[in-house]
Each structure stands twice: as C-alpha cells, then as structure tokens.
Design a protein around this motif. Structure first.
Motif, PDB file in Angstrom:
ATOM      1  N   ALA A  79     -20.676 -34.744  22.400  1.00  0.00           N
ATOM      2  CA  ALA A  79     -20.488 -33.292  22.402  1.00  0.00           C
ATOM      3  C   ALA A  79     -19.951 -32.819  23.751  1.00  0.00           C
ATOM      4  O   ALA A  79     -19.063 -31.952  23.811  1.00  0.00           O
ATOM      5  CB  ALA A  79     -21.803 -32.593  22.076  1.00  0.00           C
ATOM      6  N   ALA A  80     -20.481 -33.369  24.833  1.00  0.00           N
ATOM      7  CA  ALA A  80     -20.017 -32.982  26.173  1.00  0.00           C
ATOM      8  C   ALA A  80     -18.554 -33.359  26.370  1.00  0.00           C
ATOM      9  O   ALA A  80     -17.779 -32.597  26.954  1.00  0.00           O
ATOM     10  CB  ALA A  80     -20.898 -33.628  27.233  1.00  0.00           C
ATOM     11  N   ARG A  81     -18.180 -34.540  25.896  1.00  0.00           N
ATOM     12  CA  ARG A  81     -16.777 -34.959  26.029  1.00  0.00           C
ATOM     13  C   ARG A  81     -15.843 -33.985  25.314  1.00  0.00           C
ATOM     14  O   ARG A  81     -14.821 -33.544  25.872  1.00  0.00           O
ATOM     15  CB  ARG A  81     -16.598 -36.368  25.462  1.00  0.00           C
ATOM     16  CG  ARG A  81     -15.200 -36.937  25.645  1.00  0.00           C
ATOM     17  CD  ARG A  81     -15.039 -38.250  24.914  1.00  0.00           C
ATOM     18  NE  ARG A  81     -15.073 -38.091  23.468  1.00  0.00           N
ATOM     19  CZ  ARG A  81     -14.048 -37.643  22.730  1.00  0.00           C
ATOM     20  NH1 ARG A  81     -12.900 -37.286  23.316  1.00  0.00           N
ATOM     21  NH2 ARG A  81     -14.159 -37.539  21.422  1.00  0.00           N
ATOM     22  N   ARG A  82     -16.204 -33.624  24.101  1.00  0.00           N
ATOM     23  CA  ARG A  82     -15.360 -32.703  23.325  1.00  0.00           C
ATOM     24  C   ARG A  82     -15.346 -31.317  23.963  1.00  0.00           C
ATOM     25  O   ARG A  82     -14.302 -30.650  23.996  1.00  0.00           O
ATOM     26  CB  ARG A  82     -15.861 -32.629  21.885  1.00  0.00           C
ATOM     27  CG  ARG A  82     -15.781 -33.954  21.158  1.00  0.00           C
ATOM     28  CD  ARG A  82     -16.227 -33.840  19.707  1.00  0.00           C
ATOM     29  NE  ARG A  82     -16.278 -35.151  19.058  1.00  0.00           N
ATOM     30  CZ  ARG A  82     -16.165 -35.346  17.745  1.00  0.00           C
ATOM     31  NH1 ARG A  82     -16.015 -34.297  16.931  1.00  0.00           N
ATOM     32  NH2 ARG A  82     -16.216 -36.563  17.235  1.00  0.00           N
ATOM     33  N   ALA A  83     -16.487 -30.886  24.459  1.00  0.00           N
ATOM     34  CA  ALA A  83     -16.556 -29.560  25.082  1.00  0.00           C
ATOM     35  C   ALA A  83     -15.715 -29.513  26.359  1.00  0.00           C
ATOM     36  O   ALA A  83     -15.003 -28.533  26.610  1.00  0.00           O
ATOM     37  CB  ALA A  83     -18.004 -29.204  25.382  1.00  0.00           C
ATOM     38  N   HIS A  84     -15.797 -30.560  27.158  1.00  0.00           N
ATOM     39  CA  HIS A  84     -15.026 -30.580  28.401  1.00  0.00           C
ATOM     40  C   HIS A  84     -13.518 -30.600  28.134  1.00  0.00           C
ATOM     41  O   HIS A  84     -12.743 -30.043  28.925  1.00  0.00           O
ATOM     42  CB  HIS A  84     -15.437 -31.789  29.245  1.00  0.00           C
ATOM     43  CG  HIS A  84     -16.751 -31.617  29.934  1.00  0.00           C
ATOM     44  ND1 HIS A  84     -17.598 -32.670  30.209  1.00  0.00           N
ATOM     45  CD2 HIS A  84     -17.389 -30.506  30.393  1.00  0.00           C
ATOM     46  CE1 HIS A  84     -18.682 -32.218  30.827  1.00  0.00           C
ATOM     47  NE2 HIS A  84     -18.576 -30.904  30.930  1.00  0.00           N
ATOM     48  N   GLU A  85     -13.116 -31.224  27.035  1.00  0.00           N
ATOM     49  CA  GLU A  85     -11.689 -31.234  26.688  1.00  0.00           C
ATOM     50  C   GLU A  85     -11.169 -29.820  26.453  1.00  0.00           C
ATOM     51  O   GLU A  85      -9.968 -29.560  26.630  1.00  0.00           O
ATOM     52  CB  GLU A  85     -11.455 -32.092  25.444  1.00  0.00           C
ATOM     53  CG  GLU A  85     -11.566 -33.588  25.702  1.00  0.00           C
ATOM     54  CD  GLU A  85     -11.343 -34.408  24.446  1.00  0.00           C
ATOM     55  OE1 GLU A  85     -11.260 -33.802  23.337  1.00  0.00           O
ATOM     56  OE2 GLU A  85     -11.269 -35.645  24.552  1.00  0.00           O
ATOM     57  N   GLN A  86     -12.075 -28.918  26.077  1.00  0.00           N
ATOM     58  CA  GLN A  86     -11.693 -27.526  25.842  1.00  0.00           C
ATOM     59  C   GLN A  86     -12.074 -26.631  27.021  1.00  0.00           C
ATOM     60  O   GLN A  86     -12.047 -25.400  26.903  1.00  0.00           O
ATOM     61  CB  GLN A  86     -12.376 -27.008  24.563  1.00  0.00           C
ATOM     62  CG  GLN A  86     -11.947 -27.734  23.299  1.00  0.00           C
ATOM     63  CD  GLN A  86     -10.511 -27.442  22.916  1.00  0.00           C
ATOM     64  OE1 GLN A  86      -9.899 -26.507  23.396  1.00  0.00           O
ATOM     65  NE2 GLN A  86      -9.953 -28.266  22.035  1.00  0.00           N
ATOM     66  N   GLY A  87     -12.421 -27.239  28.151  1.00  0.00           N
ATOM     67  CA  GLY A  87     -12.713 -26.463  29.354  1.00  0.00           C
ATOM     68  C   GLY A  87     -14.089 -25.843  29.407  1.00  0.00           C
ATOM     69  O   GLY A  87     -14.352 -24.962  30.226  1.00  0.00           O
ATOM     70  N   ALA A  88     -15.010 -26.301  28.544  1.00  0.00           N
ATOM     71  CA  ALA A  88     -16.359 -25.728  28.506  1.00  0.00           C
ATOM     72  C   ALA A  88     -17.253 -26.359  29.565  1.00  0.00           C
ATOM     73  O   ALA A  88     -16.992 -27.457  30.070  1.00  0.00           O
ATOM     74  CB  ALA A  88     -16.974 -25.911  27.120  1.00  0.00           C
ATOM     75  N   LEU A  89     -18.341 -25.666  29.880  1.00  0.00           N
ATOM     76  CA  LEU A  89     -19.408 -26.178  30.723  1.00  0.00           C
ATOM     77  C   LEU A  89     -20.553 -26.587  29.793  1.00  0.00           C
ATOM     78  O   LEU A  89     -20.768 -25.945  28.764  1.00  0.00           O
ATOM     79  CB  LEU A  89     -19.880 -25.082  31.685  1.00  0.00           C
ATOM     80  CG  LEU A  89     -20.688 -25.498  32.919  1.00  0.00           C
ATOM     81  CD1 LEU A  89     -19.774 -26.220  33.907  1.00  0.00           C
ATOM     82  CD2 LEU A  89     -21.304 -24.271  33.583  1.00  0.00           C
ATOM     83  N   VAL A  90     -21.287 -27.656  30.164  1.00  0.00           N
ATOM     84  CA  VAL A  90     -22.305 -28.191  29.256  1.00  0.00           C
ATOM     85  C   VAL A  90     -23.662 -28.281  29.948  1.00  0.00           C
ATOM     86  O   VAL A  90     -23.801 -28.881  31.018  1.00  0.00           O
ATOM     87  CB  VAL A  90     -21.902 -29.585  28.735  1.00  0.00           C
ATOM     88  CG1 VAL A  90     -22.976 -30.113  27.766  1.00  0.00           C
ATOM     89  CG2 VAL A  90     -20.544 -29.527  28.047  1.00  0.00           C
ATOM     90  N   HIS A  91     -24.647 -27.673  29.301  1.00  0.00           N
ATOM     91  CA  HIS A  91     -26.044 -27.746  29.738  1.00  0.00           C
ATOM     92  C   HIS A  91     -26.842 -28.507  28.688  1.00  0.00           C
ATOM     93  O   HIS A  91     -26.581 -28.398  27.489  1.00  0.00           O
ATOM     94  CB  HIS A  91     -26.637 -26.332  29.869  1.00  0.00           C
ATOM     95  CG  HIS A  91     -28.131 -26.300  29.929  1.00  0.00           C
ATOM     96  ND1 HIS A  91     -28.919 -26.013  28.812  1.00  0.00           N
ATOM     97  CD2 HIS A  91     -29.003 -26.536  30.945  1.00  0.00           C
ATOM     98  CE1 HIS A  91     -30.186 -26.055  29.156  1.00  0.00           C
ATOM     99  NE2 HIS A  91     -30.275 -26.373  30.432  1.00  0.00           N
ATOM    100  N   THR A  92     -27.807 -29.305  29.141  1.00  0.00           N
ATOM    101  CA  THR A  92     -28.716 -29.956  28.209  1.00  0.00           C
ATOM    102  C   THR A  92     -30.155 -29.721  28.614  1.00  0.00           C
ATOM    103  O   THR A  92     -30.504 -29.780  29.799  1.00  0.00           O
ATOM    104  CB  THR A  92     -28.423 -31.470  28.096  1.00  0.00           C
ATOM    105  OG1 THR A  92     -29.176 -32.018  27.014  1.00  0.00           O
ATOM    106  CG2 THR A  92     -28.773 -32.223  29.378  1.00  0.00           C
ATOM    107  N   ASP A  93     -30.983 -29.428  27.631  1.00  0.00           N
ATOM    108  CA  ASP A  93     -32.423 -29.310  27.819  1.00  0.00           C
ATOM    109  C   ASP A  93     -32.993 -30.707  27.597  1.00  0.00           C
ATOM    110  O   ASP A  93     -33.043 -31.195  26.467  1.00  0.00           O
ATOM    111  CB  ASP A  93     -32.975 -28.304  26.809  1.00  0.00           C
ATOM    112  CG  ASP A  93     -34.484 -28.115  26.910  1.00  0.00           C
ATOM    113  OD1 ASP A  93     -35.165 -29.033  27.399  1.00  0.00           O
ATOM    114  OD2 ASP A  93     -34.977 -27.058  26.487  1.00  0.00           O
ATOM    115  N   ALA A  94     -33.416 -31.337  28.694  1.00  0.00           N
ATOM    116  CA  ALA A  94     -33.952 -32.707  28.626  1.00  0.00           C
ATOM    117  C   ALA A  94     -35.460 -32.720  28.829  1.00  0.00           C
ATOM    118  O   ALA A  94     -36.030 -33.749  29.215  1.00  0.00           O
ATOM    119  CB  ALA A  94     -33.267 -33.583  29.669  1.00  0.00           C
TER     120      ALA A  94
END
Length: 389
Positions: free
Chosen positions: A166-181
């Motif tokens: 999901a992060a890879r796909r989001a970054h391809e569209q210029g998004a920032l990614v947060h995860t609750d770990a």
C-alpha cells in the motif's frame, strides 16, 4: 481462590521487570530534562537512551522519535492536514483510512469530515488494494495531496495489513503514509524502511512498558506535523509539555527487551495460540474462529459463539477467572457490533458474539491450561442457555 488467567494483552500487557526497574529508577531521580543543571542533564540522558531504544525497535533514527502520552495521541499528532518539511509548508487535502482502523484513527484525526475517505476491506479484513488504487488515482486527477493511514495489525482480529505494498502504491501517487503499529510493535519484527512508511505510531503499555508513554516516529526528522499540543520547545518543538521521563524510561527498557526476544517470543506465543485454538475447535464446533486462515499476529484469536452476546461471554469468563475482551464497544449500556467485523461482512449475529483472546510476553503453557479449564466449564452453560432462549 483460583489464580486468574490474563489473556487480554492487546488491551494492556503486564509491565516487564526491566521496565519496572527503569520506571522506579527514574522516579527516584530528580530533574527536568529541559534544565541545564546536573539533575536535568541526567534526566535528559535517561530520555535520550530510551529514545534510541524505541527507535531501534523499528529500525528508525532516534532523531525521528517524538514522545507522546499514548498511541492515540501519536495517531492524532500524525493525522493532520498541516505539515512542514523543514521550513516548507506541506498541506494535505484528503485522508484515506481503512475501514478497520482503530477509533484513534477513524475518529481521532484533524481533517474535516468531508476530507476523509474510508477504504473497503475484503472478507478477511485486509485493505482492498484495488480500492486504494482507485482512490489515489481519483485524488491525483483532482490535484489533491493525500495522507494514507493503514494499521500494521488489527487490534480485534490480529490480521496483518499489506502496508508495504500500500505504501509503495501511495508513494507512486505522491502520498504520505502513516501506520498505526501499536499492536504490532514488539510482537513481530518491524522496520520502517522495509514497510516504506513515513510515520509510525507505537505505544509502551502494549509491549510491556508503563501506561503514559507512546511515540510518533518520523522516517524523516525534518518532516513535522502541526503540533497537537503547543507551548514550550520540548521534543524539538513537535510536542510541548514536560516529558514523562519515568514512563519514557520504562518504554525504552521494554522496547529493548521486546526487540531482543521478538523472534523467539513470536514462535513460542504462536504455539500457545495454536494449542488453544485447536482444542477449542475440536471440543466446541459451535465456536466460530474468525480469520483463522490469514496472516495475523502470533498472539491473537477472535472467536464468536453465535447467539450468545459477547458481553455475556466476557462476564461469565471473568467471573470464572479468565480475562478476555469483547469484539464490541459498550456505550450507554448498549453493545454495538464491532465496526471491524462489520466492514469484513461478518453477519451481525456473529459479530455481536465475538470475543478476543490475546497472549503476551508473560504468557505460558499454564495460561493455556487454565484458560481451557475455564472455557470447558463456562461454554457449555452458555450454550445451554442459548438453546433454551
């Protein structure tokens, strides 16, 4: 009185001996870590050591660790439309979240309601990547900048999300990614770089630290969400207020111990869970094991006894000496079916009957023995009451 058995580590785990020792040592010390005298410098050293240990748990830089009061606060700090990268403003137009996120993400963000899009999951509770792709493409076409929040592991079912993809796909569209770990840290190996996320929330009391400490970890220390708490310059201006040094010291000690034993503990705890699940499925065919056929945390089982309200099961087990949790939230005396199970398409009759058992670092074979003993005494009575209703 019979010994109680605690299988609710996803709510709070027992404090580790190393964390308790660090907590007491910090309580015995005096000094504000913002002060320049010797006592203040000692407190600063304690906090810096803890910062390095928490960073090491997830393969991050200590400079990116922002201490908070909890995992919830870390989530809310991260989920804001207003960021800065260095001195450059970075404004986000939309927040994408999965339908199975914790309430700290679903309701704890700082975006306007119309800016939030909830993404669907499949029948196993995993994010539908086609839904993510469609949302990312739609927002990109409209020129909107996106922040995506996707948990590593679900608190109710233990299901692991496809965060790296999901992060890879989001970054391809210029998004920032947060995860609750929060549920995953210390229970499975984690690496921010391997996951490819920009921000990660963790909490101390889930992995054997003291309540009162959490952290938002930034892959880029120069990436700064707008402060949730303003005031002094603590945490490099990212979170004001005198730091809770004793809880942070315990957090660091727990993180170090959890990181050192995460592989061995994972194998051991997975064995405990499998033994419990195998016995229950064999002896109580009426029990429904939810999401037993998907990658999940090694410690979490989510069962349902259709037709028996979850709160009835939890109370009966508690009275018999076994602590578990319901897969539902209580409010004003009413019990609502879990939003997680609802998003997965689980029928309401089953969702309202779901309860969770979760092992932790201190769990052993004797916990399985005692838990099975309680369940063998309690479940037949619940089934008889269901049949008579």
């Amino acid at each position: 009185m019979n010994a109680r058995t605690y299988l609710d580590h996803n709510a709070t785990s027992q404090v580790r001996p190393e964390a308790r020792e660090a907590l007491l040592a910090a309580l015995d010390a005096t000094g504000n870590c913002s002060s320049v005298h010797a006592e203040g410098r000692a407190a600063r050293g304690t906090m810096d050591a803890a910062r390095a240990r928490v960073a090491a748990l997830v393969g991050a830089s200590p400079a990116g660790v922002v201490f908070t009061s909890s995992g919830t606060e870390a989530d809310v700090l991260a989920l804001t439309p207003d960021y800065r990268r260095g001195e450059t403003p970075l404004v986000f137009d939309a927040l994408l979240v999965s339908a199975v996120e914790h309430a700290a993400v679903l309701r704890g963000h700082r975006f306007a309601p119309e800016q939030v899009e909830v993404l669907p999951v499949d029948a196993r509770g995993r994010l539908r990547l086609d839904g993510l792709d469609a949302a990312l493409a739609r927002h990109a076409a409209a020129g909107r900048r996106v922040l995506l929040s996707l948990m590593v592991a679900n608190n109710e079912t233990g299901v692991l999300q496809p965060v790296a993809e999901a992060a890879r796909r989001a970054h391809e569209q210029g998004a920032l990614v947060h995860t609750d770990a929060v549920q995953a840290a210390g229970r499975i190996p984690l690496s921010m770089s391997a996951l490819g996320v920009d921000l990660m929330s963790v909490s101390a009391h889930k992995l054997g630290g003291s309540p009162g400490a959490g952290a938002l970890i930034l892959a880029e220390p120069d990436l700064r969400p707008a402060p949730l708490i303003g005031g002094g310059a603590q945490e490099r201006g990212r979170r004001a207020g005198s730091e809770n040094v004793p809880a942070i010291a315990a957090f660091g000690a727990a993180a170090e111990r959890a990181g050192a034993s995460v592989d061995a503990d994972g194998v051991r705890i997975n064995g405990l869970r499998e033994r419990l699940e195998d016995a229950l499925r064999c002896e109580f065919p009426e029990l429904v094991l939810l999401v037993g056929d998907v990658d999940r945390l090694p410690n979490t089982s989510c069962f349902a006894l259709p037709g028996v309200p979850a709160e009835t099961t939890v109370i009966a087990l508690d009275l018999a000496g076994l602590a578990v949790s319901a897969g539902a939230a209580c409010s004003s005396g009413k019990v609502a079916a879990s939003h997680v199970l609802g998003a997965m398409g689980v029928p309401e009759r089953i969702a309202r009957s779901a309860f969770r058992l979760s092992f932790g670092w201190s769990s052993g074979e004797e916990d399985v023995d005692r838990a099975l003993g309680v369940l063998r005494r309690v479940l037949p009575g619940l089934l008889r009451r269901r049949a008579a209703a």
